[in-house]
Scaffold this active site. Structure first.
Site, PDB file in Angstrom:
ATOM      1  N   HIS A   1       0.797  -1.225   0.000  1.00 58.23           N
ATOM      2  CA  HIS A   1       0.000   0.000   0.000  1.00 58.23           C
ATOM      3  C   HIS A   1       0.830   1.277   0.000  1.00 58.23           C
ATOM      4  O   HIS A   1       0.276   2.363  -0.055  1.00 58.23           O
ATOM      5  CB  HIS A   1      -0.930   0.021   1.220  1.00 58.23           C
ATOM      6  CG  HIS A   1      -0.207   0.253   2.518  1.00 58.23           C
ATOM      7  ND1 HIS A   1       0.454  -0.734   3.183  1.00 58.23           N
ATOM      8  CD2 HIS A   1      -0.022   1.375   3.259  1.00 58.23           C
ATOM      9  CE1 HIS A   1       1.001  -0.249   4.283  1.00 58.23           C
ATOM     10  NE2 HIS A   1       0.739   1.039   4.363  1.00 58.23           N
TER      11      HIS A   1
HETATM   12  C1  UD1 Z   1      -1.493   5.742   6.132  1.00 60.04           C
HETATM   13  C2  UD1 Z   1      -0.192   6.136   6.829  1.00 60.04           C
HETATM   14  C3  UD1 Z   1       0.809   4.997   6.704  1.00 60.04           C
HETATM   15  C4  UD1 Z   1       0.233   3.699   7.198  1.00 60.04           C
HETATM   16  C5  UD1 Z   1      -1.105   3.430   6.525  1.00 60.04           C
HETATM   17  C6  UD1 Z   1      -1.736   2.220   7.164  1.00 60.04           C
HETATM   18  C7  UD1 Z   1       0.349   8.531   6.725  1.00 60.04           C
HETATM   19  C8  UD1 Z   1       1.232   9.543   6.102  1.00 60.04           C
HETATM   20  N1  UD1 Z   1       0.418   7.303   6.192  1.00 60.04           N
HETATM   21  O1  UD1 Z   1      -1.219   5.566   4.758  1.00 60.04           O
HETATM   22  O2  UD1 Z   1       1.948   5.317   7.491  1.00 60.04           O
HETATM   23  O3  UD1 Z   1       1.132   2.662   6.873  1.00 60.04           O
HETATM   24  O4  UD1 Z   1      -1.979   4.552   6.716  1.00 60.04           O
HETATM   25  O5  UD1 Z   1      -2.638   1.601   6.322  1.00 60.04           O
HETATM   26  O6  UD1 Z   1      -0.344   8.828   7.660  1.00 60.04           O
HETATM   27  N2  UD1 Z   1      -8.570   5.734   1.545  1.00 60.04           N
HETATM   28  C9  UD1 Z   1      -9.863   5.285   1.357  1.00 60.04           C
HETATM   29  N3  UD1 Z   1     -10.505   4.741   2.430  1.00 60.04           N
HETATM   30  C10 UD1 Z   1      -9.942   4.622   3.658  1.00 60.04           C
HETATM   31  C11 UD1 Z   1      -8.625   5.095   3.834  1.00 60.04           C
HETATM   32  C12 UD1 Z   1      -7.948   5.638   2.765  1.00 60.04           C
HETATM   33  O7  UD1 Z   1     -10.407   5.349   0.259  1.00 60.04           O
HETATM   34  O8  UD1 Z   1     -10.602   4.111   4.590  1.00 60.04           O
HETATM   35  C13 UD1 Z   1      -7.867   6.308   0.374  1.00 60.04           C
HETATM   36  C14 UD1 Z   1      -8.098   7.808   0.245  1.00 60.04           C
HETATM   37  O9  UD1 Z   1      -8.215   8.112  -1.094  1.00 60.04           O
HETATM   38  C15 UD1 Z   1      -6.794   8.394   0.737  1.00 60.04           C
HETATM   39  C16 UD1 Z   1      -5.777   7.323   0.331  1.00 60.04           C
HETATM   40  O10 UD1 Z   1      -6.496   6.079   0.491  1.00 60.04           O
HETATM   41  O11 UD1 Z   1      -6.530   9.622   0.156  1.00 60.04           O
HETATM   42  C17 UD1 Z   1      -4.549   7.272   1.209  1.00 60.04           C
HETATM   43  O12 UD1 Z   1      -4.945   7.236   2.586  1.00 60.04           O
HETATM   44  P1  UD1 Z   1      -4.015   7.928   3.691  1.00 60.04           P
HETATM   45  O13 UD1 Z   1      -4.633   7.752   5.014  1.00 60.04           O
HETATM   46  O14 UD1 Z   1      -3.643   9.306   3.246  1.00 60.04           O
HETATM   47  O15 UD1 Z   1      -2.659   7.120   3.580  1.00 60.04           O
HETATM   48  P2  UD1 Z   1      -2.386   5.556   3.698  1.00 60.04           P
HETATM   49  O16 UD1 Z   1      -1.748   5.107   2.431  1.00 60.04           O
HETATM   50  O17 UD1 Z   1      -3.577   4.842   4.173  1.00 60.04           O
HETATM   51  N1  UDP Z   2      -4.140  -5.870   7.897  1.00 63.11           N
HETATM   52  C1  UDP Z   2      -5.499  -6.097   8.005  1.00 63.11           C
HETATM   53  N2  UDP Z   2      -6.220  -6.209   6.846  1.00 63.11           N
HETATM   54  C2  UDP Z   2      -5.646  -6.107   5.612  1.00 63.11           C
HETATM   55  C3  UDP Z   2      -4.264  -5.864   5.535  1.00 63.11           C
HETATM   56  C4  UDP Z   2      -3.527  -5.729   6.701  1.00 63.11           C
HETATM   57  O1  UDP Z   2      -6.037  -6.207   9.103  1.00 63.11           O
HETATM   58  O2  UDP Z   2      -6.386  -6.214   4.620  1.00 63.11           O
HETATM   59  C5  UDP Z   2      -3.383  -5.740   9.159  1.00 63.11           C
HETATM   60  C6  UDP Z   2      -2.062  -6.442   9.214  1.00 63.11           C
HETATM   61  O3  UDP Z   2      -2.202  -7.801   9.595  1.00 63.11           O
HETATM   62  C7  UDP Z   2      -1.336  -5.625  10.260  1.00 63.11           C
HETATM   63  C8  UDP Z   2      -1.825  -4.206  10.012  1.00 63.11           C
HETATM   64  O4  UDP Z   2      -3.045  -4.361   9.276  1.00 63.11           O
HETATM   65  O5  UDP Z   2      -1.752  -6.000  11.554  1.00 63.11           O
HETATM   66  C9  UDP Z   2      -0.824  -3.420   9.230  1.00 63.11           C
HETATM   67  O6  UDP Z   2      -1.413  -2.243   8.769  1.00 63.11           O
HETATM   68  P1  UDP Z   2      -0.917  -1.506   7.448  1.00 63.11           P
HETATM   69  O7  UDP Z   2      -0.169  -2.440   6.591  1.00 63.11           O
HETATM   70  O8  UDP Z   2      -2.100  -0.829   6.888  1.00 63.11           O
HETATM   71  O9  UDP Z   2       0.025  -0.355   8.026  1.00 63.11           O
HETATM   72  P2  UDP Z   2       1.569  -0.320   8.475  1.00 63.11           P
HETATM   73  O10 UDP Z   2       1.792  -1.380   9.469  1.00 63.11           O
HETATM   74  O11 UDP Z   2       2.396  -0.465   7.244  1.00 63.11           O
HETATM   75  O12 UDP Z   2       1.715   1.053   9.024  1.00 63.11           O
END
Ligand code: UD1
Ligand code: UDP
Length: 360
Positions: A209
């Site tokens: 992601h």
């Molecule tokens: C964020 C965190 C990252 C973490 C990740 C966990 C920051 C800078 N990044 O990244 O460190 O690893 O969460 O998963 O805070 N979106 C949806 N639905 C949702 C959530 C997100 O559609 O429920 C889409 C939106 O278009 C959004 C994009 O995903 O703009 C990115 O979401 P965002 O929260 O900005 O960053 P993540 O990639 O989720």
């Molecule tokens: N995870 C989840 N559902 C998914 C993918 C990941 O519950 O579809 C869990 C995963 O097992 C771990 C956590 O989400 O516990 C990690 O989150 P993510 O990868 O979004 O963020 P990061 O750890 O990179 O910040």
């Protein structure tokens, strides 16, 4: 009872919150604030429901936009809540925009901050998470790193006196919930059309992601084409960030071994980790879970975040490139069951003890 405002916003923070909140509420009044950063049902509510996390007292509804917009809006709204609630401490996890916004809002109001999962460093401020965690560590009254290697970074930056290694709440959650898996958690998996996904007998588990891997076809396809050549299918729950690109690439390239699903719940995710042959990820959480489960892992990132997982080839870095990923996936691995650098599965208790000590 003293009052703690806990601030969360993203999927991995809900998971850490589940184990920490349970302990925290034995000693403190917790006011739970969800910034709204993750908002889809399967990126947010599902964790609160399946992990019995109390309903947030506030949901600030801030998501999307540029990093500055998101962080700025959160800062404004969090300041209002903190002024209203007047907490004795603010509790934060990890390195998302929600974490840094809350740290800044709190410290400007002279409210002490406790930062769980402090001290990780890539060594480059090009990563948004590195900015978030560095700023948060430097304004926190208590830093609680998960591992000794994170402690070393804090000491190098002059923050040793604020810090104590407590272990990893992700390990607490993994130990607690792995014991409750019975296979039913995998029956809810759905493809993009909402059809049930049947799990193959043998499979690889992938999550991907990060902006740096998902924002161009070239990089994402470097990863996909590697998975397509493996000896078993790959289960890939896709983050909403790259839902459209992943679906289009698979369609255009005719990939048949990549099974794209909607994001799954936590128990399904750790169940997939436990059952997979090997794991490919760019997630900080999933690479640790692979290590906890004794599964070989390839992490598609340029930087080591969790050096402990790299010992004896258990986890290897790769570029988003087919040949590199395949080479790393077939390299030798050796797990040492006696090596447990992420604590004893009871970090939540230690976190609460440290908060108590500080507030006394
Ligand atoms: C964020 C965190 C990252 C973490 C990740 C966990 C920051 C800078 N990044 O990244 O460190 O690893 O969460 O998963 O805070 N979106 C949806 N639905 C949702 C959530 C997100 O559609 O429920 C889409 C939106 O278009 C959004 C994009 O995903 O703009 C990115 O979401 P965002 O929260 O900005 O960053 P993540 O990639 O989720
Ligand atoms: N995870 C989840 N559902 C998914 C993918 C990941 O519950 O579809 C869990 C995963 O097992 C771990 C956590 O989400 O516990 C990690 O989150 P993510 O990868 O979004 O963020 P990061 O750890 O990179 O910040």
């Amino acid at each position: 009872m003293k009052k703690i405002c806990t601030v969360v916003g993203a999927r991995p923070q809900f998971i850490k919150l589940a184990v920490v909140s349970r302990e925290l509420r034995k000693e403190f009044q917790e006011v739970l604030i969800h910034t709204g950063q993750h908002y889809d049902h399967n990126m947010s509510d599902v964790f609160f429901e399946e992990m019995d996390i109390p309903k947030p007292d506030y949901n600030l509804g801030v998501s999307g936009g540029s990093h500055g917009q998101m962080t700025g809006q959160m800062l404004i709204k969090l300041e209002e809540v903190f002024m209203e609630e007047q907490p004795d401490m603010v509790l934060l996890f990890g390195d998302t925009n929600s974490t840094m916004a809350a740290a800044l809002a709190a410290v400007k109001l002279h409210i002490p901050v406790c930062h769980v999962e402090a001290g990780n460093r890539f060594g480059t401020l090009e990563s948004p998470e590195e900015v978030n965690r560095t700023v948060t560590d430097h304004v926190s009254a208590i830093n609680l790193p998960c591992t000794e290697s994170s402690m070393v970074f804090l000491e190098r930056e002059g923050l040793g006196a604020t810090a104590t290694v407590v272990g990893d709440p992700m390990y607490d959650a993994f130990c607690y919930y792995t014991g409750r898996l019975d296979g039913s958690e995998l029956q809810e998996m759905q493809d993009f059309e909402g059809n049930a996904v049947v799990l193959p007998d043998e499979f690889y588990y992938m999550t991907c992601h990060r902006q740096e891997n998902t924002d161009t076809d070239e990089k994402l396809d470097g990863i996909f084409s590697a998975m397509e050549t493996l000896d078993a299918p790959t289960i890939y729950p896709v983050h909403p960030r790259n839902h459209d690109r992943a679906a289009r690439l698979c369609r255009e390239k005719g990939y048949r071994k990549l099974i794209l699903t909607l994001p799954v719940g936590y128990q399904a995710s750790i169940s997939l980790v436990n059952k997979a042959k090997k794991i490919v990820t760019d997630s900080g959480g999933v690479q640790r879970e692979a290590f906890f489960a004794g599964k070989p892992c390839v992490t598609v990132l340029d930087f080591v975040v969790w050096p402990e997982t790299m010992k004896d080839g258990c986890n290897r870095l790769a570029k988003p490139d087919r040949e590199d990923i395949l080479a790393k996936l077939s390299a030798p691995v050796c797990f040492d069951p006696a090596y447990r650098p992420f604590g004893d599965g009871h970090s939540a208790k230690k976190i609460v003890e440290k908060i108590k000590e500080f507030l006394q």
